[in-house]
Every structure is written in structure tokens, then in C-alpha cells.
Design a protein around this motif. Structure first.
Motif, PDB file in Angstrom:
ATOM      1  N   VAL A  72       0.864  -1.175   0.000  1.00 58.37           N
ATOM      2  CA  VAL A  72       0.000   0.000   0.000  1.00 58.37           C
ATOM      3  C   VAL A  72       0.899   1.222   0.000  1.00 58.37           C
ATOM      4  O   VAL A  72       2.013   1.179   0.539  1.00 58.37           O
ATOM      5  CB  VAL A  72      -0.975   0.076   1.203  1.00 58.37           C
ATOM      6  N   GLY A  73       0.438   2.286  -0.628  1.00 51.44           N
ATOM      7  CA  GLY A  73       1.262   3.480  -0.652  1.00 51.44           C
ATOM      8  C   GLY A  73       0.486   4.714  -1.045  1.00 51.44           C
ATOM      9  O   GLY A  73      -0.623   4.629  -1.579  1.00 51.44           O
ATOM     10  N   ALA A  92      -2.284   3.636  -3.756  1.00 53.50           N
ATOM     11  CA  ALA A  92      -1.939   2.484  -4.590  1.00 53.50           C
ATOM     12  C   ALA A  92      -1.885   1.251  -3.697  1.00 53.50           C
ATOM     13  O   ALA A  92      -1.516   1.346  -2.516  1.00 53.50           O
ATOM     14  CB  ALA A  92      -0.584   2.708  -5.261  1.00 53.50           C
ATOM     15  N   TYR A  93      -2.259   0.098  -4.251  1.00 47.60           N
ATOM     16  CA  TYR A  93      -2.233  -1.133  -3.460  1.00 47.60           C
ATOM     17  C   TYR A  93      -2.301  -2.356  -4.354  1.00 47.60           C
ATOM     18  O   TYR A  93      -2.752  -2.282  -5.499  1.00 47.60           O
ATOM     19  CB  TYR A  93      -3.395  -1.175  -2.458  1.00 47.60           C
ATOM     20  N   TRP A  94      -1.844  -3.469  -3.813  1.00 50.15           N
ATOM     21  CA  TRP A  94      -2.042  -4.800  -4.388  1.00 50.15           C
ATOM     22  C   TRP A  94      -1.716  -5.815  -3.303  1.00 50.15           C
ATOM     23  O   TRP A  94      -1.073  -5.490  -2.308  1.00 50.15           O
ATOM     24  CB  TRP A  94      -1.187  -5.026  -5.648  1.00 50.15           C
ATOM     25  N   ILE A  95      -2.182  -7.030  -3.517  1.00 52.33           N
ATOM     26  CA  ILE A  95      -1.889  -8.105  -2.566  1.00 52.33           C
ATOM     27  C   ILE A  95      -1.779  -9.415  -3.325  1.00 52.33           C
ATOM     28  O   ILE A  95      -2.405  -9.594  -4.373  1.00 52.33           O
ATOM     29  CB  ILE A  95      -2.957  -8.174  -1.440  1.00 52.33           C
ATOM     30  N   ILE A 105      -6.709  -5.896   2.092  1.00 48.05           N
ATOM     31  CA  ILE A 105      -6.408  -4.615   1.452  1.00 48.05           C
ATOM     32  C   ILE A 105      -7.292  -3.503   2.000  1.00 48.05           C
ATOM     33  O   ILE A 105      -6.776  -2.434   2.354  1.00 48.05           O
ATOM     34  CB  ILE A 105      -6.440  -4.727  -0.090  1.00 48.05           C
ATOM     35  N   PRO A 106      -8.605  -3.690   2.133  1.00 40.67           N
ATOM     36  CA  PRO A 106      -9.371  -2.613   2.775  1.00 40.67           C
ATOM     37  C   PRO A 106      -8.852  -2.278   4.181  1.00 40.67           C
ATOM     38  O   PRO A 106      -8.771  -1.106   4.558  1.00 40.67           O
ATOM     39  CB  PRO A 106     -10.804  -3.163   2.819  1.00 40.67           C
ATOM     40  N   GLU A 107      -8.447  -3.289   4.923  1.00 40.10           N
ATOM     41  CA  GLU A 107      -7.899  -3.051   6.266  1.00 40.10           C
ATOM     42  C   GLU A 107      -6.609  -2.227   6.187  1.00 40.10           C
ATOM     43  O   GLU A 107      -6.419  -1.276   6.955  1.00 40.10           O
ATOM     44  CB  GLU A 107      -7.638  -4.399   6.938  1.00 40.10           C
ATOM     45  N   ARG A 138     -14.284  -2.862  -5.479  1.00 41.89           N
ATOM     46  CA  ARG A 138     -14.928  -3.248  -4.225  1.00 41.89           C
ATOM     47  C   ARG A 138     -14.089  -2.826  -3.015  1.00 41.89           C
ATOM     48  O   ARG A 138     -14.626  -2.383  -1.999  1.00 41.89           O
ATOM     49  CB  ARG A 138     -15.222  -4.746  -4.204  1.00 41.89           C
ATOM     50  N   ALA A 139     -12.776  -2.975  -3.111  1.00 42.72           N
ATOM     51  CA  ALA A 139     -11.899  -2.559  -2.006  1.00 42.72           C
ATOM     52  C   ALA A 139     -12.020  -1.056  -1.768  1.00 42.72           C
ATOM     53  O   ALA A 139     -12.118  -0.606  -0.618  1.00 42.72           O
ATOM     54  CB  ALA A 139     -10.454  -2.942  -2.295  1.00 42.72           C
ATOM     55  N   GLN A 140     -12.055  -0.277  -2.846  1.00 44.14           N
ATOM     56  CA  GLN A 140     -12.186   1.174  -2.709  1.00 44.14           C
ATOM     57  C   GLN A 140     -13.527   1.546  -2.076  1.00 44.14           C
ATOM     58  O   GLN A 140     -13.594   2.398  -1.191  1.00 44.14           O
ATOM     59  CB  GLN A 140     -12.067   1.846  -4.075  1.00 44.14           C
ATOM     60  N   ALA A 141     -14.601   0.904  -2.531  1.00 44.16           N
ATOM     61  CA  ALA A 141     -15.931   1.195  -1.996  1.00 44.16           C
ATOM     62  C   ALA A 141     -15.998   0.883  -0.499  1.00 44.16           C
ATOM     63  O   ALA A 141     -16.582   1.649   0.272  1.00 44.16           O
ATOM     64  CB  ALA A 141     -16.992   0.407  -2.762  1.00 44.16           C
ATOM     65  N   LYS A 142     -15.372  -0.218  -0.075  1.00 43.02           N
ATOM     66  CA  LYS A 142     -15.359  -0.574   1.353  1.00 43.02           C
ATOM     67  C   LYS A 142     -14.660   0.500   2.187  1.00 43.02           C
ATOM     68  O   LYS A 142     -14.937   0.640   3.373  1.00 43.02           O
ATOM     69  CB  LYS A 142     -14.654  -1.910   1.574  1.00 43.02           C
ATOM     70  N   CYS A 143     -13.754   1.225   1.567  1.00 44.26           N
ATOM     71  CA  CYS A 143     -12.996   2.259   2.274  1.00 44.26           C
ATOM     72  C   CYS A 143     -13.650   3.641   2.171  1.00 44.26           C
ATOM     73  O   CYS A 143     -13.106   4.606   2.695  1.00 44.26           O
ATOM     74  CB  CYS A 143     -11.569   2.311   1.737  1.00 44.26           C
ATOM     75  N   GLY A 144     -14.781   3.739   1.487  1.00 46.65           N
ATOM     76  CA  GLY A 144     -15.504   5.003   1.399  1.00 46.65           C
ATOM     77  C   GLY A 144     -15.215   5.844   0.179  1.00 46.65           C
ATOM     78  O   GLY A 144     -15.769   6.943   0.040  1.00 46.65           O
TER      79      GLY A 144
END
Length: 184
Positions: A72-73, A92-95, A105-107, A138-144
Motif C-alpha cells: 500500500v502506498g 496504490a495497493y495490491w496483494i 487490502i481494505p484493512e 470493491r476494495a475502494q468502496a469498502k474504504c468510502g
């Protein structure tokens, strides 16, 4: 270093190169995020020393294991792939594939957002995802994050292709309101 319930986000180290290669050599990871698969550990080490050497780019590790499983960055201002102000950043992110679907990733992004808004006092965060990467959406939406706009036929120099990228955004006030709902 940043932390969450299950994760520690820390600076990348040269010793992370084998782990980075393990996950970044999987063709299901990089191309979806806009970068080519890693060909060998030496290339992964070079990425650690160049791309991941920025002060706000973190290795995502399990709290108990300490092994890098993702990234994450924050790409602030001119370092972003978008035209944004100096007091804003791109997330930016990936896993790695074995960790998909676990909410890691949302965490990690939520911990990064806390840091971005409280410590760095950024005004807004931006995030993008390519049309074929609904997991990222979906990850972005979970984070608002909320949809902002779409850029058609955007050239990606790392993959030497053109893509449609959807851009989302969250401002500091939106984030604060979401924090209140998350704790009530």
C-alpha cells in the motif's frame, strides 16, 4: 510503520525481494494493476530500491509473520498518476493471490487513510482501477471512496497499452463522516 488488527505496514527491505517475486510473478496480480509480472528476484529487488523506495510506500505484512504479501502506498501531488494538488495523494495497493478475498487490502488502506488524513494532513485521496478489475473497485468502496470520473484510452507506459480507468475520491470531511458511522 502503520498497523491494523491483522497487519503491519512497514518500509520495504532488500530481504523482501524473494517474497515480492513470489507474489508479483503471478500473472493475475500485476497486469490487472497496470504493471508487468516480475521475471526474477533481481527485478523484484530493483523495484524495492526504485519504485518502493518512496517514504509513503509500505510492505503489507501479516502481524504474526512479518513476510511481505502486498503493498500500500501514497503517491502525493506530482508523484501521482493523476493531476492532483500537492496536499492530495493517490492510494496504490495490491496483494498476493493467496490473500485475495480476506479483506486485508481494505484493512491496510483504512490504516493508510488514517495516516494520510491525520498525520500528513492531506485534503483528499484518489484511487483508480481498470475496467477489468472489479476487486479493486470493491476494495475502494469498502474504504468510502466514491466514483469521480472515467478516463478512456489512457496510455499505460508500464504495459505499453491503452486502458479505461475509473477514478474515485474521498475528501477529508467525507472520511471523517464515515469514521463516525463506523464507530457508532
Amino acid at each position: 510503520m502503520l498497523s491494523s488488527e491483522r497487519l503491519i505496514m512497514r518500509p520495504w527491505q532488500a530481504s523482501d525481494a524473494p517474497s515480492l517475486y513470489r507474489y508479483a510473478s503471478d500473472p493475475r496480480v500485476g497486469p490487472r494493476a497496470g504493471w508487468p509480472v516480475h521475471r526474477n528476484v533481481a527485478q523484484s529487488l530493483e523495484i524495492i530500491h526504485s519504485v518502493f523506495a518512496h517514504p509513503e510506500v509500505y510492505a503489507v505484512t501479516h502481524r504474526d509473520e512479518g513476510v511481505a504479501i502486498g503493498m500500500v502506498g501514497l503517491l502525493q501531488g506530482r508523484d501521482s498518476n493523476f493531476s492532483i494538488a500537492d496536499d492530495e495523494a493517490e492510494v496504490a495497493y495490491w496483494i498476493g493471490v493467496p490473500y485475495w478475498g480476506l479483506g486485508l487490502i481494505p484493512e491496510a488502506v483504512q490504516a493508510l487513510m488514517q495516516h494520510a488524513f491525520h498525520t500528513l494532513q492531506l485534503k483528499a485521496l484518489w484511487c483508480g482501477y481498470y475496467s477489468d478489475n472489479q476487486q479493486s473497485f470493491r476494495a475502494q468502496a469498502k474504504c468510502g471512496f466514491q466514483y469521480h470520473h472515467t478516463e478512456e484510452n489512457k496510455f499505460n507506459p508500464l504495459m505499453n497499452d491503452y486502458r479505461t480507468e475509473h477514478i474515485s475520491r474521498i475528501g477529508y470531511q467525507q472520511w471523517l463522516q464515515g469514521q463516525g458511522r463506523a464507530h457508532s
